[in-house]
Design a protein around this motif. Sequence first.
Motif, PDB file in Angstrom:
ATOM      1  N   PRO A   1     -29.761   5.905 -11.339  1.00 46.31           N
ATOM      2  CA  PRO A   1     -30.340   4.842 -12.162  1.00 46.31           C
ATOM      3  C   PRO A   1     -31.651   5.227 -12.823  1.00 46.31           C
ATOM      4  N   CYS A   2     -32.248   6.335 -12.393  1.00 47.31           N
ATOM      5  CA  CYS A   2     -33.523   6.775 -12.961  1.00 47.31           C
ATOM      6  C   CYS A   2     -33.276   7.669 -14.174  1.00 47.31           C
ATOM      7  N   PRO A   3     -34.125   7.614 -15.181  1.00 51.81           N
ATOM      8  CA  PRO A   3     -33.974   8.533 -16.309  1.00 51.81           C
ATOM      9  C   PRO A   3     -34.258   9.964 -15.869  1.00 51.81           C
ATOM     10  N   PRO A   4     -33.839  10.943 -16.661  1.00 52.25           N
ATOM     11  CA  PRO A   4     -34.135  12.333 -16.302  1.00 52.25           C
ATOM     12  C   PRO A   4     -35.629  12.556 -16.122  1.00 52.25           C
TER      13      PRO A   4
ATOM     14  N   ILE B   1     -34.103   5.859  -4.195  1.00 49.60           N
ATOM     15  CA  ILE B   1     -32.703   5.438  -4.265  1.00 49.60           C
ATOM     16  C   ILE B   1     -32.163   5.181  -2.855  1.00 49.60           C
ATOM     17  N   THR B   2     -32.520   6.050  -1.921  1.00 42.67           N
ATOM     18  CA  THR B   2     -32.075   5.883  -0.538  1.00 42.67           C
ATOM     19  C   THR B   2     -32.621   4.587   0.059  1.00 42.67           C
ATOM     20  N   ALA B   3     -33.891   4.264  -0.227  1.00 47.88           N
ATOM     21  CA  ALA B   3     -34.475   3.018   0.268  1.00 47.88           C
ATOM     22  C   ALA B   3     -33.746   1.810  -0.316  1.00 47.88           C
ATOM     23  N   GLU B   4     -33.411   1.866  -1.610  1.00 47.56           N
ATOM     24  CA  GLU B   4     -32.642   0.784  -2.222  1.00 47.56           C
ATOM     25  C   GLU B   4     -31.257   0.668  -1.599  1.00 47.56           C
ATOM     26  N   ARG B   5     -30.647   1.804  -1.300  1.00 46.75           N
ATOM     27  CA  ARG B   5     -29.326   1.789  -0.658  1.00 46.75           C
ATOM     28  C   ARG B   5     -29.382   1.053   0.679  1.00 46.75           C
ATOM     29  N   GLU B   6     -30.399   1.357   1.474  1.00 51.07           N
ATOM     30  CA  GLU B   6     -30.506   0.728   2.783  1.00 51.07           C
ATOM     31  C   GLU B   6     -30.872  -0.752   2.664  1.00 51.07           C
TER      32      GLU B   6
ATOM     33  N   VAL C   1     -25.586   2.575  -6.094  1.00 52.15           N
ATOM     34  CA  VAL C   1     -26.908   1.967  -5.965  1.00 52.15           C
ATOM     35  C   VAL C   1     -27.576   2.040  -7.331  1.00 52.15           C
ATOM     36  N   GLY C   2     -27.854   0.872  -7.906  1.00 52.92           N
ATOM     37  CA  GLY C   2     -28.437   0.825  -9.232  1.00 52.92           C
ATOM     38  C   GLY C   2     -29.930   0.559  -9.191  1.00 52.92           C
ATOM     39  N   ALA C   3     -30.457   0.161 -10.308  1.00 54.73           N
ATOM     40  CA  ALA C   3     -31.857  -0.258 -10.383  1.00 54.73           C
ATOM     41  C   ALA C   3     -32.027  -1.545  -9.572  1.00 54.73           C
ATOM     42  N   PRO C   4     -33.253  -1.855  -9.131  1.00 58.10           N
ATOM     43  CA  PRO C   4     -33.453  -3.038  -8.279  1.00 58.10           C
ATOM     44  C   PRO C   4     -32.878  -4.325  -8.858  1.00 58.10           C
ATOM     45  N   GLU C   5     -32.983  -4.524 -10.179  1.00 58.40           N
ATOM     46  CA  GLU C   5     -32.469  -5.768 -10.742  1.00 58.40           C
ATOM     47  C   GLU C   5     -30.946  -5.851 -10.642  1.00 58.40           C
ATOM     48  N   ALA C   6     -30.276  -4.707 -10.782  1.00 59.35           N
ATOM     49  CA  ALA C   6     -28.824  -4.681 -10.605  1.00 59.35           C
ATOM     50  C   ALA C   6     -28.452  -4.959  -9.152  1.00 59.35           C
TER      51      ALA C   6
ATOM     52  N   ASP D   1     -30.227  -6.634  -6.982  1.00 57.65           N
ATOM     53  CA  ASP D   1     -30.502  -8.045  -6.694  1.00 57.65           C
ATOM     54  C   ASP D   1     -29.356  -8.932  -7.170  1.00 57.65           C
ATOM     55  N   LEU D   2     -28.841  -8.639  -8.377  1.00 55.94           N
ATOM     56  CA  LEU D   2     -27.724  -9.422  -8.904  1.00 55.94           C
ATOM     57  C   LEU D   2     -26.483  -9.235  -8.027  1.00 55.94           C
ATOM     58  N   LEU D   3     -26.256  -8.022  -7.570  1.00 56.52           N
ATOM     59  CA  LEU D   3     -25.113  -7.766  -6.698  1.00 56.52           C
ATOM     60  C   LEU D   3     -25.220  -8.575  -5.403  1.00 56.52           C
ATOM     61  N   ILE D   4     -26.412  -8.562  -4.798  1.00 53.46           N
ATOM     62  CA  ILE D   4     -26.621  -9.311  -3.560  1.00 53.46           C
ATOM     63  C   ILE D   4     -26.331 -10.799  -3.789  1.00 53.46           C
ATOM     64  N   ALA D   5     -26.870 -11.343  -4.872  1.00 52.11           N
ATOM     65  CA  ALA D   5     -26.687 -12.766  -5.152  1.00 52.11           C
ATOM     66  C   ALA D   5     -25.226 -13.098  -5.448  1.00 52.11           C
ATOM     67  N   THR D   6     -24.546 -12.232  -6.205  1.00 47.94           N
ATOM     68  CA  THR D   6     -23.154 -12.495  -6.574  1.00 47.94           C
ATOM     69  C   THR D   6     -22.246 -12.427  -5.360  1.00 47.94           C
ATOM     70  N   LEU D   7     -22.426 -11.405  -4.532  1.00 56.46           N
ATOM     71  CA  LEU D   7     -21.592 -11.285  -3.340  1.00 56.46           C
ATOM     72  C   LEU D   7     -21.880 -12.407  -2.342  1.00 56.46           C
ATOM     73  N   GLU D   8     -23.124 -12.873  -2.300  1.00 59.50           N
ATOM     74  CA  GLU D   8     -23.428 -14.004  -1.432  1.00 59.50           C
ATOM     75  C   GLU D   8     -22.664 -15.251  -1.897  1.00 59.50           C
TER      76      GLU D   8
END
Length: 358
Positions: free
Chosen positions: A40-43, A278-283, A338-343, A345-352
């Motif tokens: 999700p990060c640019p080069p 990215i690993t922290a976001e994954r966890e 694992v995407g950017a934090p906003e993605a 967050d949306l995934l967490i909310a949608t799956l909930e």
Amino acid sequence: MSAHPPAPRAVLDGIPAYVPKPPQPPATGTSYRLFLNENPCPPLPSALAAVSRAAQRTNLYPGIFPEELTDALARRLDVPLSHVVTGPGSVGIYQQIGQAMLSPGDEVVYAWPSFEAYPIVVRMAGAVPVEVPLSDAAHDLEAMAAAITPRTAMVLLCEPNNPTGTAVGAAELKRFLDRVPEHVTVVLDEAYFEFHRGPDAPDGVELHRDRPNLVVLRTFSKAYGLAGLRVGYGVAHPRIAEALRKCAVPCGVSRIAEQAALAALDAEDELFRQVAGITAERERLRAALGAQGWTLPPSETNFLWLPLGEDAGPVAAALERAGLLVRAFPGAGLRITVGAPEANDLLIATLEGLRSGR
């Protein structure tokens, strides 16, 4: 004159598409690509600068092989230059492996589900796939060893595994490699090597040193964030490496890709800071989904596996409507990058919402 037009090889009829149905973004609104395990990060800035400089010479062919990158990799990995091979992504090297090492009728053992290129490469060579089901979303190395017969020419092993993110670890992997007959080629795919940092994480380059039948593949597409430039590399002993080079497309790695990869190699401190993020976001994502009641195996990659069985398709469709494009394996589960934090967050909310609506 024949009334029939030329026909492709019959073997192609049984070869699946690499991604049968890519998810489609919604007609309106923001969508997030979480289906190709992209970074999700640019080069890195130094890689972008290298791209800009190299782009000024795109009127010229690159080298037949990316010699500057090959030399840098040999020095970085402490292997002889003759052991390094390159290709347009590691999947390009898989095609070289199929051409160089497989003959019609050969058996190829691999876990399933695993990397989607496996059945394509195997069948394209006229070889016979021997698919061994995963056990608890991980490679069943005992069953894979038992599946090796006198007709086996190759074993394909993805560590950590794509699409489940699971890893068997160094100790189990070494025991398995010691059981594989010396004449059987083992391809160890380490596309997510930079994300697997635990104490039991294997290092395929070290394992290959005294194993002439082992080929190790890595890529700049994942952690390094250069997926769009298509550059991967492998390490193998000279006899196999030379065969792979013979099957490589000339100039298959562009000058832009080579220079970006060299710059990324020189900025690994910055790279691993990105990987840590990215690993922290994954966890964070795994913990949040686990708290909702979803079951997810541990991941050593930049994605998560949601084993849903027959619900995989309907859940993927619901996520798609919300603008979240994930990779569905019908009847098995979802692979979610694992995407950017906003993605995330949306995934967490949608799956909930989906969970509470069941």
